[in-house]
Write an enzyme that holds these catalytic residues in place. Sequence first.
Site, PDB file in Angstrom:
ATOM      1  N   HIS A   1      65.649  26.032  55.761  1.00  0.00           N
ATOM      2  CA  HIS A   1      65.076  26.817  54.660  1.00  0.00           C
ATOM      3  C   HIS A   1      63.777  26.202  54.147  1.00  0.00           C
ATOM      4  CE1 HIS A   1      68.585  29.594  53.341  1.00  0.00           C
ATOM      5  NE2 HIS A   1      68.711  29.271  54.615  1.00  0.00           N
ATOM      6  N   ASP A   2      63.644  24.901  54.258  1.00  0.00           N
ATOM      7  CA  ASP A   2      62.388  24.267  53.866  1.00  0.00           C
ATOM      8  C   ASP A   2      61.295  24.569  54.890  1.00  0.00           C
ATOM      9  OD1 ASP A   2      60.682  22.529  52.318  1.00  0.00           O
ATOM     10  OD2 ASP A   2      60.948  21.027  53.879  1.00  0.00           O
TER      11      ASP A   2
ATOM     12  N   VAL B   1      59.565  28.222  55.292  1.00  0.00           N
ATOM     13  CA  VAL B   1      58.824  28.863  54.201  1.00  0.00           C
ATOM     14  C   VAL B   1      57.367  28.397  54.183  1.00  0.00           C
ATOM     15  CG1 VAL B   1      58.695  29.241  51.703  1.00  0.00           C
ATOM     16  CG2 VAL B   1      60.900  29.260  52.857  1.00  0.00           C
TER      17      VAL B   1
ATOM     18  N   GLY C   1      56.496  25.436  55.757  1.00  0.00           N
ATOM     19  CA  GLY C   1      56.491  24.312  56.679  1.00  0.00           C
ATOM     20  C   GLY C   1      57.366  23.201  56.127  1.00  0.00           C
TER      21      GLY C   1
ATOM     22  N   ASP D   1      57.667  20.586  54.277  1.00  0.00           N
ATOM     23  CA  ASP D   1      56.888  19.867  53.252  1.00  0.00           C
ATOM     24  C   ASP D   1      57.703  19.546  52.006  1.00  0.00           C
ATOM     25  OD1 ASP D   1      57.191  22.368  52.128  1.00  0.00           O
ATOM     26  OD2 ASP D   1      55.087  22.603  51.580  1.00  0.00           O
TER      27      ASP D   1
ATOM     28  N   PRO E   1      65.032  34.955  57.541  1.00  0.00           N
ATOM     29  CA  PRO E   1      65.841  35.919  58.296  1.00  0.00           C
ATOM     30  C   PRO E   1      67.246  36.020  57.725  1.00  0.00           C
ATOM     31  CG  PRO E   1      65.503  33.891  59.553  1.00  0.00           C
ATOM     32  CD  PRO E   1      64.600  33.809  58.361  1.00  0.00           C
TER      33      PRO E   1
ATOM     34  N   ASP F   1      82.524  28.663  62.490  1.00  0.00           N
ATOM     35  CA  ASP F   1      83.212  28.224  63.707  1.00  0.00           C
ATOM     36  C   ASP F   1      84.658  27.999  63.305  1.00  0.00           C
ATOM     37  OD1 ASP F   1      84.443  26.670  65.671  1.00  0.00           O
ATOM     38  OD2 ASP F   1      82.646  25.542  66.151  1.00  0.00           O
TER      39      ASP F   1
ATOM     40  N   THR G   1      86.352  24.183  65.743  1.00  0.00           N
ATOM     41  CA  THR G   1      85.867  22.836  65.419  1.00  0.00           C
ATOM     42  C   THR G   1      84.842  22.962  64.287  1.00  0.00           C
ATOM     43  OG1 THR G   1      84.241  23.079  67.207  1.00  0.00           O
ATOM     44  CG2 THR G   1      86.286  21.925  67.724  1.00  0.00           C
TER      45      THR G   1
ATOM     46  N   ASP H   1      79.023  21.267  68.156  1.00  0.00           N
ATOM     47  CA  ASP H   1      79.320  21.422  69.580  1.00  0.00           C
ATOM     48  C   ASP H   1      79.009  22.850  70.015  1.00  0.00           C
ATOM     49  OD1 ASP H   1      81.405  22.973  68.586  1.00  0.00           O
ATOM     50  OD2 ASP H   1      82.961  21.478  68.966  1.00  0.00           O
TER      51      ASP H   1
END
Length: 334
Positions: free
Chosen positions: A63-64, A67, A69, A71, A157, A242, A245, A250
């Site tokens: 998420h960083d 948006v 880059g 930073d 997204p 998942d 596991t 994995d």
Amino acid sequence: MEKKIIAIFVVLCCMLNITSAQLRVGFYSSSCPNAETIVRQVVEKRFSKDRSITAALLRMHFHDCFVRGCDASILIDSTNSTSSEKDAGPNETVRGYDLIDAAKAALEAACPSNVSCADVITLATRDAVGLAGGPKYDVPTGRRDGLVSNVQDVNLPGPSLSVPGAFSFFQAKKFTLNDMVTLLGAHTVGVAHCTFFQDRLSNFQGTGKPDRTMDRALAARLFKLCGTQSRPLNKDPTAFLDQGTSFTVDNQFYNQTIFNKGILQIDQELALDRSTATIVKNFASNRVPFGVNFANAMIKLSKVDVLVGKAGEIRKNCRVFNPPPKKTTTRRGF
């Protein structure tokens, strides 16, 4: 005119390569030799008590970087006058900020104003992946922290996109289709709130019926968990992405999508869309290709639109921008 356009393109490519080259493995080997060890120790301490921290850091990192880059703009707290990225809807359930704070505090005690918050996120995520059974890899460092964090910049997204719809976001960041399928494999750990897949259980796209591409037994089990009621996120139940596991990085996530057990629509679409189905099958059948691809994709993610050199700053507190430097006045003699 055509030659001029080509020349500009070449210059831009060179600039991007120069920026990427300024990142290097062991960037702090002289200025803060124990930097990576300090971050790793903080992550190990948290992981020993809470294995879900791997999913939290993977999400924060993504998420960083997607948006402004990589930073660390996602770490900035909002103020009474400004709303930062943290306030955006997609970031409402991002967590792990306290771990970044702890690592940064330890780094400031060892080597003040030296290690960026952006590098802390990248290193902490890398370490958490390794602790969760995922690939161990080196990441280049040398990022600097951004000077802007605006809630309106957040456009990520969503979980209900088609493969082409999701790929448009990744392609804009110079990722390939293989990169996208690989990075979405981060869903091998973590959970999703019911609100992000609830329509698939009983009223998919307004049909009044469940999504036929979801395993019936799974849909029935999730319907008992979620029902049809809408709730605030802090009261909304969650399901593991998942189901086998759940805390291990994995390739089992891909196996489950092949058997129509993807929780999020985009996850299931990866196994159904012709453009991505072969990639999913390859990862599902052999853990090694996924591990290698995941490490490479994470390194590539960590280089998105980074600030280097004298750009940005090195924050002392990851949650706030550094105060502007005081202006000095020069006295003139008579």
